[in-house]
Each structure stands twice: as structure tokens, then as C-alpha cells.
Design an enzyme around this catalytic site. Structure first.
Site: not given
Ligand code: PLP
Ligand code: PLP
Lengths: 154, 418, 418, 154
Positions: C132, C211, C214, C237, C375
Site C-alpha cells: 500500500h 503492515d 488488513q 478497519k 493505493c
Molecule cells: C495494507 C494497508 N496498509 C495501510 C493502509 C493505510 O491505512 P490508513 O489509511 O488507516 O492509514 C491500508 C488501508 O488503507 C491498507 O490496506
């Protein structure tokens, strides 16, 4: 208006808070440490003199703080004088429990009488944000005995 | 939108307002809650709580990302909150509003993106002695970052006002790139003469950041009239949610500044080799933003706007006058700060009572005041008060009766420790 | 606390669970809402909403600062949330939990404090092609910061799995200081073999950041068993509020790292000349934290814990199997990623329909899916899908019937664009 | 199932979306610009040839995108051919209003007939997140005429 606060601010505490005992610098100290409570700005410096057997021969402190922390430091210096280092540390452990819970089920045996003198501070357990005021002196004692030089109590 | 201009209400109906705040009907240890710590964080009116609930129960999805109904609705709410914040500060353009977590993050953003991305070695940042740590520590970190940025500190006089002569002296060599000062002190209550500060700073080629964390709650703020370059405030002090703050900056500045945090939504394109940034404000809003919090903040802004900032200001002036009178009557009490222009924040010491003991006592009387150095340690050091002060700070729901309760309790407290 | 050990429920009562989520009873343009975008952000159960309301209506004040009742209560709630997050990840110590705004900020924190404060010139960060943007852009910014940190990228194979041989090759020279990879892809659904990654990385002297944005929603995470160094997830999430995220890091790392943001509550002492930092986690939590959001996150953690992570995982496996079968039957549909170990996220294209047109169509049928590159632009480029994909992602409230509705709508959509 | 979407996806749009007109590179263009819609990955490149009076003699584009954005670009290139630069810009302004509100009260006079040809795209106003798909081409046209080289539509 504040009558129920007499549990916390017992006369002995107000007295020690106003006129702390052993409130002086020990010039030829064997151990010393600084204690800090950053949230409230409480700060103390503690000095210890050890006797021939390593026991605590003298204890003194300087610093600033609320009535609770000054009284606790004052009572501590009085109580640990003449104790071995192990005894003093044990009392510190027990005191933490006393301050956090209001009782100390295991405070009997050799140290029962000394813990009795610290009992007036047990009222602090009802005031979670003030517990650290009461324990700062003992954290500092531990730091001095272990040679850590600095203690914080948060 | 109703465009009929009505005369601003001269006073506000505090009793009615108090009913809007569920928490205020609480008792603490058997006594009615007297909440005098709004300067640390304010309570929330039902309108804010309900807006957040409604968002989560009926209109929630991630924003800016979906072409489906709920996401469109959520995006509209989020952007409507940005527009509301822009109107609240009279910003020229909603794109000048960046949502952050709080004031602290807003200032850190400027310290990183402007301080490290735009300022040049040899330049200086000028803060004041009365700053909250949020507007001091980020600049110390910038200074210590090895980029050759100097940190200067403007003096505060004995009344607790900014020493404008000192300000002029410290601006004189033209090396100051940024003046970062508070619009209202969270300890002294002092409101700073921001128009004059801006004029002085601009005349010497310095930009101006104003920390409006306190001021924006108490006064109508017009960033265009003030003429500053950056302004920030924090949601939770404005009767809004935690987790959201606002940075306003001139669009031209935001365009020049490199991004601060990297991630989703702040990029125009990403390859493994490099990324291109989105235009502001997106450039500064990496990741999922505080969506529900933006909706809550919008409701808070609507709430204070409906009550009327002029009415809030008038109410507060009455509270300040009353507090001045009542607190002066308490024997042994010393007030910190006596600025001419001030808001509803009073820090004090009571001769024989340590601030912490005092606040524990007052808590027993149901009175919530804060003890300590209020994240303004250098200011307390400046006044020789390393042991801290007690602080009573008012909100739009504060009453003169509550100030009376405080004053009476202080008298009793003094007897207690006598 | 009830300490009787009960066997984990093998399946979960979806109908009952759905009643816990107020928004799910909604209709969109006259049809029942089929919310298949939980991967972007999940809906909130009543328990979370109510916990936040209760906090604001009865127990709100700023934390860590007041010696009065409400502040003590709020501080306890906030710290209880930290302890809950620690238990949720099986962290050794609550002090290893830092609350951030979201995952994005958590990763940026590590990129700043570890990347700029601990890593040395000549070292490299190793990410993967399936990251991401939140776990890519901060490292690009670190690389471009002039500190001599290199950025390496581990390949993804055609099935959408991490190429472990490539990982080993890129670790071989011992220059990699940090491996930063996802625990579960938000596009492919792929769950990465984190224990093997950690073993490989540690064998070559690299630390590991995972990370878990998910993964933490779908699986029981045990950071001590995994053995990683940093782990993060994001509240919104996990059926929790926006505005809060969690960074877990080993205490020894947090102790070594310089602070990221400066301000109140993260300092031990401040003078105009210099500041001393508080111990972790306070060192990394400058300013007023997301208090109400922490309370909401705590409720969310309690909620998924009560449902049971094993039951959630089992339910999701059933959904994945069902979706695999149903989506394979849709003519013209191409799935992106066919990893062995996968979670409930499906990205796909439909031959003659552009993802955006498709998502607009599905929205008409009440189906919320996301279109775009989610993203993860480099990953889409890797698979030649610059135009993006449609993505359906599941939550614990998703049903097989909803997947049927999606599959049928896709067949109709194909006819529409024929 | 999707009958009510025929307002948005009228036959003419699907047709232009599938078989965009003027979908080619103009080698000897006088003006060009790139248009980007970062959120969806839509991207186009636009070329213009100007006539002796500065009017738009030819227009062509290449790119990728959804049916709406392809159809809009296709219709735009057809519509602006033969227009003066001022006329083309005015049409762009009017089209934005049409796409955002569904109507264009001021679309009469000289450009009425051309705007009529763009009317099939007016359905997009009911889909806020899709409006930018329809306007990307016109943003790019503006960028090309003003020499900005790059346009984004967010
Ligand atoms: C794998 C992953 N990493 C990071 C993020 C970023 O999360 P956030 O937007 O809550 O910072 C997301 C979701 O958007 C994600 O799916
Ligand atoms: C003047 C001032 N600046 C900055 C802050 C920091 O606000 P926050 O903690 O919401 O970031 C505060 C409040 O704590 C404040 O009073």
C-alpha cells in the site's frame, strides 16, 4: 467542606509536609539520586550515608513538591535510618502496595512497626493521580541504592 | 442559508446552553460538577455527539476513494467540514484548510514542511516565553536538526504580555524567517496583539504562525484581517471531538511546501521509482483522515456559530470581570498574569497550599481545575513557579455561580492547610 | 474477568452480528445495502458507537494532566485501551503500544524516528511490490532525504505472492536494515509468510516492520510468536473509529528512537534551551491524544474478541471459498492474485467494463465496491492494470448471499456494456 | 436491473466510449497537454492543430479511462474542431456547469447547437464522483490552450 479529606491529609502528613525532617544536604554522602515527577514538577535530591555494615546510617533530602510528596520523603528518611539496604528496599516494595491499594497484607514481621509509621499515607490510594506523589521518595531511594542516579515517577 | 442579518445577541442564555451538554448535569462525589478545565479540553454538546453517531450509523465509508453512494456521502460531509472550517476562520479558500490530529501536529507539520523544506540555513524561528510546549518543542527539534536554523525567544513582561520591543529587537537583523507565537496564552489568558505582530514580522521579512488553540475558542478569528501566514486550532477545545485539528495556511505556502507524511491520498502518481504529490490540501493528508471527527468538528463549528462568537466573547468578558473580582478577594491568592487584553483562563497560587494538594481538595468539592505547569514549563520558570500553578479556565457554559463556588472553596482550602 | 476457558466458537451467527451494525439495515437507492468495501474502512457496531457516546456524555476530560475525578477516569479509560491493544497483539508490555492517527502515521513515525534516527547511511529498506502507498511513500521520502538510505523492492510472483527467493537475494549483502512489508495485501488478499520473512530478515541483520492494516482484522496476530520488530494497524478497519491507529514496537526499539512529533506530554522537562524526552510510549504521543477514539477502539477490540478471532477467520474462509467459486463462474471476469494463503479481498476486472463504470453500475444495485488502484499503483502497474480494478472486500458481517448478489450483478453488468 | 442507468450511459456515450473518435496522435500539433485523474488512473494526451486565424483546425487524443471519460474526450474533439480558442474555452466553462448541475441555462446563442451534442453527458451530474471523468477532457483542453501542459481533475 473538606472533612472527608482528613483521611488523606492526616495531621501527621500536614505536619511533615510543612516541616519536613532531615531536610538538608548530606555533604559526605555515600549514595545519592535525583527524583523527578515531570507531570507536576515535583523534584527531590536524596543523600544516604552508609554505616560499617553497609546499613543506612543517615538519610537526608532537599526538594520541592506537594504536601504528600514532602511528607512521604520526610517519613521515609526517618524510617530507613538504621535499616539494612535490603530491608529498606523491601519497605519500598511494601509501601508501593500500601499506596496503591490502601492495605499491605504482608506488612508484618520485622518491618511491621515501621510500616505502621507510614500508614498515614495509605489514604492516597483513593486518589490515583496522587499515588506517584507518595511513591517518588521511595523510587528515588531505590535509584540511590542501585546507583541509577535518576528516578522518575509517572 | 438564511441571509437576513440579525443583530448579534448581546448575551447568551447559559442555562439553556448547559442543557446542551450532557456531562454538565453530572455530580462528582455527590456534588454538582463545576468543570473549570475547558482550557485543557472542552466538553461536547449533544449536537456534536449526535452528528458523530449519525455519521457512523447512516453515512459512513472511507472518503475520496469510492464511486458508490455511501462513500460519496461521506466525502461530501468531510469536504463540507473543510468548508465550514474555512468559513470559521474566514479563509479565502477551503483548500487552505488541512485537517491534522490536533494543534500539536499542525505545528509539527509546519516545522517539518516549512522549517525543513523552505527555510534556509542561517534563518531563525522566533517564539515567545509564553508558548505551550506544542509551539516550542517542534522548533527546538528543528534547531537541533543540524540545518543551521536558530531559535530565538521573545520575552514576556511582568504583566504577562508579549514584550513587543523585544520582538522588534529580535527581528531587526532580518534573519527571522518565521515568528511562531500564541494568539492566547493557555496559562496567563493573555491575548496577543496579532495584527501588530504580523505587521512587525512582515516588515522584517518574516512569516507568522499563530497558535490559535485557545484564541479560536473565545474570539472571532479572521485570518485574512489578521494577515498571518499560518493559523492552527484543535477540535477538542472548540467543543468538538478529539483526534482532529486544523491548520490553515495561505495556498501559496502550501503549494511551496513539501509533504510531511507519505501515504495514500496525498499522491498524484506513484511508481516504485518516484511519487508525484497531489495538490494541497490532499498533499498534507496522508492516509485515512479523521472522517467522523471532521463531521463532529463541523457540528461544533455550527454550534458556536449559532450561539454567536460575539455573544460568547461578551459572556466570557463578564466571566473574566467576575473572576477578577472574586479571586482578588481570596486572601493569599496570587494571580499569574494581568494582561489588559485577556481571556477566561486564570492561573494562580495559594500561599500555603501546593497546587496539587489544592486541586485534590477542590476536586472533593466537585471543582475540576488543573494543577501543574500546563505544558508551559519555561513560562513557569520565568515567573519562578517551578512548582506549578492551579488553573481555572472557562467555557461558554461556565457561570458566575461556578466562579463563586471556586472562590469560596479556595477560602476554605486555605483554612484547611493553615 | 471470566477465566473459564471455552472452546472457540466454530462459526459465527452472521444474522445476529448484522443486527449489531446499525448502518447495515440501510437501503441504497431502494435496494438493501451490500457493503463490500470493508477493506477500505469497516462499519461500526453499536458497542463502539455507544462507548464513544458514553465517554463524551459521562467521562470526558483531557488525560494525563488533571488530578481531578473526570481526568482520572478519562486517563484510566485511555490507558485501558492501550492495555487492550497490547493484549490484542499479545505484546509483552502495554508501553510498547503507541497510539497514532492511523497506520499511515504509524509507518511514517518509524520512517522518521527509526529511519532517520537509528539507521545509518549505506543501509537499505526493503519493501515489496504489493505494498500500500502507506508502506512505500514514507520510505521513498526517506530515500530521497539525502541520508544515503537505499530502497529495495522485493518482487511479487504471478500468483500474487511474495517472491521469497528474491527477498533472500536482496537481503544477501547484509545492508538491509529494515524489511517493511505487508502482512496481508489490500488488493490481492495475499497473506504473507511473516514468520519466514522474520527469520530470513533477522538472519541477515535486518529488523522487520509488518503492515497489519488488513491482516489484524482477519487473523489472530501474536507479535511475540511472529517475532517481528514493528507492527501496525488502523482503528477504522477493525470496526473502530477513524482518527486512531496503533504502532507496536519492541520497548528496546522505542527507547532507542528519537521522538517524532514535539509538544506537550512527550517531555520530561523543558527549558528554553533544551528538552528531555519522556519514556515511551509518552515520548511518541505529543499533544492531546485521540481520547474518545481510544475508548472506541477498545470497544472494537472487545467486540471482535467476544465474537472470537478464530470464528471470524473461519467465517471468512467460508466467504473466500464461496467467492472463489461464484466469481470464477462470471464470464469475462479476471481475478487479480491467486495466492494459497489469502483473506477476504478480491480485485478483478470485467472484460468490456472499465472498473469505474462497473462500480457505478453496482452502486445502482446497492453494492458498494471500490474501483481504482486502491493505493497500490505499483502493484497494478506490475500486473499491467494501469486502469485499475474493482475490489470487493469482506467484513465479519458479510454473507454468502451478498456475494451471490455481487456475482449476479456482474453478469448483468457485462450484458449492459456488451 | 440497471435500466435507470441508461440516463448516464446513453447509447451515444457507450458508442463513443467503445470507439472514440479522433483517437490518434497528431504529429505536427501546435498545442498539446496531458490530463490526469490520479484517483482512477484515467490519463489522456491531447493534441491541437491551429488554423491560420488561430482557430482549432484539428484535435485528437490518446489515453485510457472509463466510458464516460473516453466518450467525453471523443465528443469534445469533435465539437471543438473549427471553433475559435475563445469559443472552445467558453464551451468548456459551460460544460462544467452542465456536468455538475445537469442543465446549462446560459447555453444558447452561438454555441447552443454544440452544447446540444454534449447534452448526453449531463446525466453525470447525479454521480458526484464521476463528474471529474466527464470534465477531464475539457480541463486538458484548457491546459493545452493556455500552455500549462498538465491538467488534473480531482
Ligand atoms: C495494507 C494497508 N496498509 C495501510 C493502509 C493505510 O491505512 P490508513 O489509511 O488507516 O492509514 C491500508 C488501508 O488503507 C491498507 O490496506
Ligand atoms: C496554546 C496551546 N497551544 C497548543 C495546545 C496543544 O493542543 P493539542 O494538545 O490539542 O495539540 C494547547 C492545548 O493543550 C494550547 O493551549
Amino acid at each position: 467542606m473538606f472533612d472527608d479529606l482528613r483521611d488523606l491529609y492526616q495531621e501527621v502528613i500536614l505536619d511533615h509536609g510543612r516541616k519536613p525532617r532531615n531536610f538538608r544536604r548530606l555533604e559526605d554522602a555515600d549514595r545519592s539520586a535525583r527524583g523527578d515527577n515531570p507531570m507536576c514538577g515535583d523534584r527531590m535530591e536524596l543523600w544516604l550515608k552508609l554505616g560499617p555494615e553497609g546499613e543506612i546510617a543517615d538519610a537526608a533530602f532537599l526538594g520541592r513538591g506537594c504536601a504528600i510528596s514532602m511528607a512521604s520523603a520526610s517519613l521515609m528518611t526517618e524510617t530507613v535510618k538504621g535499616k539494612t539496604q535490603a530491608q529498606a528496599k523491601e519497605m519500598g516494595e511494601k509501601f508501593r502496595i500500601l499506596a496503591m491499594t490502601g492495605t499491605c497484607p504482608e506488612c508484618n514481621g520485622a518491618i511491621a512497626e515501621d510500616m505502621e509509621r507510614l500508614a498515614p499515607l495509605s489514604g492516597v490510594h483513593e486518589f490515583p493521580s496522587r499515588v506517584k506523589c507518595a511513591t517518588l521518595a521511595w523510587h528515588t531511594l531505590k535509584a540511590a541504592l542501585e546507583g541509577t542516579k535518576e528516578a522518575t515517577s509517572e | 442559508m438564511n441571509v437576513t442579518l440579525k443583530p448579534a445577541p448581546a448575551s447568551l442564555d447559559v442555562a439553556r446552553i448547559r442543557r446542551d451538554f450532557p456531562i454538565l448535569s453530572q455530580t462528582v462525589r455527590g456534588r454538582p460538577l463545576v468543570f473549570l478545565d475547558s482550557g485543557a479540553s472542552a466538553q461536547k454538546p449533544r449536537a456534536v455527539i449526535e452528528a458523530m453517531v449519525r455519521c457512523m450509523e447512516t453515512a459512513y465509508a472511507n472518503v475520496h476513494r469510492g464511486a458508490y453512494h455511501l462513500s460519496e456521502v461521506a466525502t461530501e460531509s468531510y469536504e463540507a467540514a473543510r468548508a465550514a472550517a474555512a468559513r470559521f476562520l474566514n479563509a479565502a479558500d477551503p483548500r487552505e484548510i488541512v485537517f491534522t490530529r490536533n494543534s500539536t501536529e499542525a505545528i509539527n507539520l509546519v516545522a517539518h514542511s516549512w522549517g525543513r523544506g523552505v527555510m534556509k540555513p542561517g534563518q531563525a524561528v522566533l517564539v515567545s516565553e509564553m508558548e505551550h510546549h506544542a509551539n516550542l518543542v517542534p522548533w527546538q527539534m528543528l534547531r537541533d536538526d543540524g540545518r543551521g536554523i536558530e531559535l530565538r525567544v521573545c520575552r514576556v513582561n511582568d504583566e504577562g504580555e508579549l514584550d513587543l520591543e523585544d520582538l522588534a529587537v529580535k527581528l531587526a537583523d532580518g534573519k527571522v524567517g518565521l515568528v511562531a507565537v500564541t494568539h492566547m496564552s493557555n496559562v496567563l489568558g493573555t491575548v496577543t496583539p496579532v495584527e501588530r505582530i504580523v505587521a512587525l514580522a512582515h516588515a522584517h521579512g518574516a512569516k507568522v504562525l499563530l497558535d490559535g488553540s485557545q484564541a479560536a475558542v473565545h474570539r472571532r478569528v479572521d485570518v485574512q484581517a489578521i494577515g498571518c501566514d499560518f493559523y492552527c486550532f484543535t477540535g477538542h477545545k472548540l467543543y468538538g471531538p478529539t483526534g482532529i485539528g486544523v491548520l490553515w495556511a495561505r495556498l501559496e505556502h502550501l503549494e511551496r511546501m513539501p509533504p510531511f507524511l507519505g501515504g495514500g491520498d496525498m499522491i498524484a502518481s506513484v511508481t516504485l521509482e518516484r511519487s508525484e504529490w497531489a495538490p494541497p490540501p490532499a498533499k498534507f493528508e496522508a492516509g485515512t483522515p479523521p472522517i467522523v471527527e471532521a463531521v463532529g468538528l463541523h457540528a461544533a463549528i455550527d454550534y458556536v456559530t449559532a450561539v454567536g462568537m460575539p455573544a460568547i466573547e461578551a459572556h466570557e468578558r463578564a466571566l473574566v470581570d467576575h473572576a477578577m473580582r472574586r479571586l482578588s478577594e481570596v486572601e493569599g491568592l496570587t494571580l499569574l498574569g494581568r494582561a489588559q487584553d485577556r481571556g477566561g483562563v486564570f492561573s494562580f497560587t495559594l500561599d500555603n497550599a501546593h497546587p496539587h494538594d489544592l486541586s485534590t481538595l477542590l476536586d472533593r468539592a466537585g471543582i475540576a481545575v488543573r494543577a501543574g505547569r500546563h505544558c508551559a514549563e519555561p513560562l513557569h520558570t520565568r515567573f519562578g513557579l517551578e512548582g506549578g500553578t492551579c488553573r481555572a479556565s472557562f467555557g461558554l457554559y461556565t457561570t458566575c455561580e461556578e466562579i463563586d463556588v471556586l472562590a469560596e472553596a479556595l477560602v476554605k482550602a486555605r483554612e484547611f492547610f493553615a
